[in-house]
Design a protein around this motif. Structure first.
Motif, PDB file in Angstrom:
ATOM      1  N   MET A 437      79.343 -45.557  24.576  1.00 44.73           N
ATOM      2  CA  MET A 437      78.164 -46.037  25.280  1.00 44.73           C
ATOM      3  C   MET A 437      78.079 -45.280  26.602  1.00 44.73           C
ATOM      4  N   VAL A 448      82.732 -55.796  24.790  1.00 50.78           N
ATOM      5  CA  VAL A 448      81.344 -55.810  24.320  1.00 50.78           C
ATOM      6  C   VAL A 448      81.347 -55.443  22.839  1.00 50.78           C
ATOM      7  N   LYS A 452      75.953 -53.783  19.133  1.00 52.09           N
ATOM      8  CA  LYS A 452      74.828 -54.375  19.870  1.00 52.09           C
ATOM      9  C   LYS A 452      74.397 -53.477  21.020  1.00 52.09           C
ATOM     10  N   GLU A 453      75.388 -52.937  21.744  1.00 58.27           N
ATOM     11  CA  GLU A 453      75.066 -52.066  22.869  1.00 58.27           C
ATOM     12  C   GLU A 453      74.408 -50.773  22.395  1.00 58.27           C
ATOM     13  N   HIS A 458      69.156 -54.178  21.323  1.00 56.72           N
ATOM     14  CA  HIS A 458      70.302 -55.081  21.516  1.00 56.72           C
ATOM     15  C   HIS A 458      70.248 -56.257  20.549  1.00 56.72           C
ATOM     16  N   ASP A 876      83.069 -58.079  20.774  1.00 59.38           N
ATOM     17  CA  ASP A 876      82.614 -58.762  21.986  1.00 59.38           C
ATOM     18  C   ASP A 876      83.453 -60.003  22.283  1.00 59.38           C
ATOM     19  N   TYR A 923      83.319 -47.328  25.960  1.00 58.95           N
ATOM     20  CA  TYR A 923      82.596 -46.843  27.129  1.00 58.95           C
ATOM     21  C   TYR A 923      82.849 -45.350  27.323  1.00 58.95           C
TER      22      TYR A 923
END
Length: 999
Positions: A437, A448, A452-453, A458, A876, A923
């Motif tokens: 992400m 997370v 979804k991200e 979302h 998440d 991330y």
């Protein structure tokens, strides 16, 4: 921050294990311990072995805590990390960091212990003691059910050196060593606190640790040197001995063809290693001589398959010129070498195996008589050490482990042949999309759901997936439609970026999210439609121009919130490109109609066959907002020096309108590499009279922008790919192209193309260009909307409103052709600005932490698993990828009161900067650099740039902290602590509940 690992004293390690187990129920983060069956025990080297698996010499056997974690998870055979005369700082200076990359096939550029050899020896002896204590204290197995195997290299002179000779002798009998006596003393003291281990048990821990060794030699080591080392270990040391063999024994041609056929054609390796390394014709007689020698000495001898397979670094994978390949790509080479040697020796040569073994193939490998089996790459992926548990349980249940009586050479050959086409080992047709992400990992609350991200709208995926699997289709569809206006369209042709981000990709394949969405849509449609009704009016009125996916979505969001919406569409049906262009074999018109029916039930006034040219005039008719969803309607152009081309969208429209009855000749060339090109080529294959369809692209398949599934469907339909060709002209029924070649990767790793100077002709009665459509710039300008230099409407990036108050631009007409769900994202942005409120409420993942943790480390057969939510890892709720994949346990998860989810911190002194956690953090970050860090002392903290802390006084909870670049001393008991309350609580709980982390 330093890449030098700090050894933890034995007493602290033992306290850590006991306290973590008592308070948290885990041991070095391992939640599900494996308990061996005493009745299911084999024997090797005259000693018992409860399971024939364990970590290979590498990152998982370099520290005591690594070995303990592997044991708790199910390992019983430990190939200790290789020692050599070069060690410590001298070796560290030669190893570039990061040194591990295991996203798909594995790569590394590290080879032996980064500790000093005496330190490594201490780590192994500390682990030896810990395993004896743990085995009885927690009922994991018998104290004599595991074995340590030395790995030594790289030449005889080094092995005979005082340093390595002392290491070997001490590992053979450590009774007189200071570290053995220290461990014995501290273990006796701890026995008073243990429930099942007595001082007598501690005193019974044997000093004779290793009676076997594996020889690891460098590439290019002469056969006589290899034999002399084995001869020395067998004769002088009396050690059972394995020799590591390289896949280079297979020969360059075999390795190159195998890699190419399996999709690893981008992997670069020269033939010099194959020429310089041990040759097969030299290896066979050498191995026969050593077998005879070992037999005379009453020792066991065999080969370890395989050692490293060197490849060139060409795409900046690691900061080195050469790296070693492992994992899924190494398996077909390793098992082929095992097959070749098994046949050569009639099954009588013992083989210790490593190279791509995992839960999918472990049973069949061992069933052939090949064991022990050691692994590394699979443990470097999410699930980490816990992946060993599945393997150990499979072997325990299948009873394939038998005393060694030879290897079934024919069975190994069958495995080797199957591996070349096995989906778990062949390379994907296209490079893996980024799992990252585009945001940094936060210091706190980093869990997370990447799916979804990664979804532009979302979507609450983790909430609707279990509902769909439980058959609660109405409830699942209601969750979906909170944010998704087009469940049938997106359930069928969505580009599913959610699945690209799914952590399950690192296990086997993504959770089938899109399929579950369609299942919920089909199962819940009637009930949801029946219950749907116009919302209470909010007093707003809006007009949407364009009935494609973006326009439909915007009308849906606005109407659902009570806005009176009129939708204008110039054609006779809604759906835009989806209904008018995308072929029926991709998506049925009936599905588009079902999505349209939701708008009708919400009271949207749908005006078909109505063209609107003047948006400001329409707005002046009483609309609060006008939303332009007019698509990218201007055809893309592909100029040729001679001859004409057909636009792909025009062809697809005609194909759909005429049910494939289009006259385009026998030979058709489609130019392009995106999804539209794939649709065009597949439609052309279905067109009456067409015999050949050639898809022409200037780069290779791997670099085509099309989704992999789209590309594979085109291949299955018989589309003939013409790669590395750039069209020039069309004449006399032939498309003349320039031949291209890939250039070397640039600094980003991307490979461009350049002309070879040659030309290639392709039969072509018709050429169709799928090169992208353009936004309708003139339409915007005619409506007084400002455009940029590329002709795109200028809009506020947050609201998508233009310079004309109340007029918005969304969908393909905003930035060019995009996905359906990206169009919905635009629609949501505009709708929320118009409404002044969010268009939906969020839904939480119903899974518990326990449920999510139970799935970690378990590889699934995706064909047998019908309920996809059972494969969902619930990221998440519990992510911990960085915790899982760290061999050294340097990333840990802790519970902090006041936080709903656990928090991850990094422990500096256990990290060697291998970089593995960077690959798997969702991330755009590296946890070993970017997570809040616990330092052993002030000096370590000063040598790092990480945000974090060190405890100066535990009783007073006085810490030195670096936060936002500022270093300060804080008292955690002081309410005015100069950091956030969350970080204060995190540091406090480390001091109070996790003090065993403090060195």
């Amino acid at each position: 921050m330093s890449d030098i690992m700090t050894s933890i004293p034995f007493s602290r390690l033992l306290e850590w294990v006991v306290e973590e187990k008592e308070d948290k129920g885990t041991i070095f983060g391992i939640r599900r311990p494996f308990k061996a069956d005493p009745a299911d025990t084999a024997e090797i080297f005259g000693r018992k072995l409860e399971t024939p698996i364990g970590p290979a010499a590498g990152p998982h056997t370099q520290l005591a805590q690594n070995i303990v974690a592997a044991y708790v998870a199910g390992s019983r055979f430990f190939e200790l990390k290789t020692v050599q005369i070069m060690d410590g700082e001298e070796l560290s200076a030669c190893v570039n960091k990061p040194c591990i990359l295991a996203e798909d096939e594995g790569y590394n550029c590290e080879w032996s212990t980064e500790l000093y050899v005496p330190q490594a020896m201490e780590e192994y002896i500390k682990a030896w003691f810990l395993l004896h204590i743990l085995s009885k204290e927690y009922g994991l197995g018998t104290a004599d059910g595991f074995q340590f195997n030395m790995s030594v290299g790289y030449d005889l002179a080094g092995i005979k050196s005082e340093k390595i000779n002392t290491f070997i002798d001490t590992m053979m009998d450590a009774g007189e060593s200071s570290i053995f006596r220290e461990c014995m003393r501290d273990a006796r003291a701890m026995a008073k606190r243990l429930k099942n281990v007595t001082e007598e048990d501690v005193e019974a821990i044997p000093a004779k640790i290793c009676n076997s060794a594996t020889i690891s030699t460098l590439h290019g080591c002469p056969p006589q040197e290899i034999e002399s080392i084995a001869d020395y270990l067998l004769k002088e040391k009396g050690l059972h001995t394995f020799i590591k063999c390289n896949p280079t024994l297979l020969g360059y041609d075999f390795a190159r063809k195998t890699m190419d056929d399996m999709g690893y054609d981008y992997m670069v390796f020269g033939d010099f290693h194959f020429k310089d390394d041990l040759q097969y014709e030299d290896a066979v007689p050498m191995l026969k001589r050593l077998m005879e020698l070992a037999d005379k000495k009453g020792l066991e001898f065999g080969v370890k398959i395989t050692n490293t397979f060197p490849v060139d670094v060409k795409e900046h994978q690691l900061p080195s010129e050469e790296m070693y390949m492992s994992g899924k790509a190494l398996f077909p080479l390793s098992i082929s070498l095992a097959a070749k040697l098994s046949k050569e020796f009639g099954g009588n040569l013992r083989i210790s195996y490593s190279g791509g073994a995992d839960a999918y193939n472990i049973e069949e490998i061992i069933d052939t008589g090949i064991w022990p089996v050691t692994v590394a790459t699979t443990l470097l992926k999410p699930g980490g050490y816990q992946r060993l548990t599945q393997m150990a349980k499979k072997l325990q249940e299948s009873k394939v482990l038998r005393p060694f009586e030879g290897i079934d050479a024919e069975a190994v050959s069958k495995i080797a042949e199957k591996a070349k086409s096995d989906k778990h080992h062949v390379k994907a047709a296209k490079p893996l999309p980024s799992r990252k992400m585009k945001q940094p990992v936060p210091l706190l609350d980093c869990y997370v759901a990447p799916c979804k991200e990664g979804c532009p709208i979302h979507q609450d995926i983790t909430a609707y997936m279990p509902l769909a699997d439980e058959g609660k289709y109405k409830e699942a569809l209601e969750v979906i439609m909170e944010r998704n206006a087009l469940p049938f369209i997106t359930g069928t042709i969505c580009a599913h970026n959610c699945m690209s981000k799914c952590t399950r990709n690192f296990y086997e394949e993504p959770v089938h999210i899109r399929d579950n969405k369609l299942k919920a849509a089909q199962g819940g449609y009637e009930e949801v439609l029946k219950a749907l009704k116009p919302a209470e009016e909010n007093g707003k009125k809006a007009a949407v121009i364009g009935g494609g996916p973006a326009g439909m979505a915007c009308a849906y969001y606005l109407a659902k919130a009570g806005t009176k919406v009129t939708l204008y569409e110039q054609s006779g049906s809604l759906g835009g490109v989806v209904s008018q262009v995308i072929p029926e074999f991709r998506i049925s018109s009936s599905l588009v109609e079902k999505d349209a029916s939701f708008l009708e039930k919400l009271g949207v006034d749908i005006q078909l066959n109505v063209r609107i040219d003047n948006a400001p005039a329409l707005k002046n008719q009483g609309y609060d907002a006008v939303i332009l969803a007019v698509g990218a309607s201007k055809p893309g152009e592909l100029p040729l020096e001679k001859g004409g081309v057909i636009n792909a969208l025009e062809f697809l429209k005609e194909f759909k309108q005429n049910d494939g009855h289009v006259m385009i000749g026998k030979n058709v060339a489609v130019i392009g590499g995106g999804n539209t090109a794939m649709d065009t080529a597949r439609a052309a294959k279905r067109t009456e009279g067409v015999e050949h369809v050639y898809l022409v692209y200037r780069r290779t398949k791997r670099y085509m922008p099309a989704d992999e599934e789209e590309l594979l469907m085109a291949v299955e339909d018989g589309v003939e790919f013409k790669e590395l060709l750039s069209p020039v002209l069309l004449e006399d029924g032939e498309l003349v192209c320039k031949a291209m070649e890939l250039s070397d990767p640039d600094e980003t790793g991307r490979r461009g193309v350049k002309s070879t100077g040659q030309r290639v002709k392709i039969p072509a009665d018709t050429v169709i260009a799928a090169v992208g459509e353009q936004v309708p710039s003139s339409f915007y300008q005619e409506n007084g909307i400002h455009v940029d230099s590329r002709g795109r409407a200028k809009t506020d990036p947050e609201t998508l409103m233009t310079n004309k108050e109340g007029i918005y631009v969304i969908g393909d007409g905003l930035s060019g052709p995009a996905t359906v769900v990206e169009g919905m994202r635009d629609a949501m942005k505009a709708a929320e600005h118009i409404l002044g409120i969010p268009v939906s409420k969020g839904e939480d993942n119903p899974s518990s932490k326990e449920d999510c943790c139970e799935k970690k480390g378990i590889l699934k057969d995706t064909q047998e698993e019908k309920d996809q939510s059972r494969r969902c890892l619930g990221c998440d709720v519990v992510c911990e990828n960085c915790v899982d994949v760290c061999p050294n346990r340097a990333n840990v998860s802790i519970h902090v009161p006041g936080f709903e989810k656990d928090q991850v911190i990094h422990i500096d002194y256990m990290c060697n900067e291998c970089g593995n956690c960077r690959s798997f953090c969702p991330y755009e970050s590296a946890p070993y650099l970017d997570k809040f860090t616990l330092f052993a002392n002030e000096n370590d903290m000063e040598n790092s740039k990480n945000e974090g802390f060190t405890v100066l006084d535990l009783m007073e909870q006085k810490c030195q902290v670096r936060y936002l670049g500022e270093t300060m001393t804080v008292n955690l008991k002081d309410g005015s602590c100069a950091v956030t309350e969350g970080l204060r609580r995190l540091m406090t709980v480390v001091c109070e509940d996790y003090a065993f982390y403090l060195l």
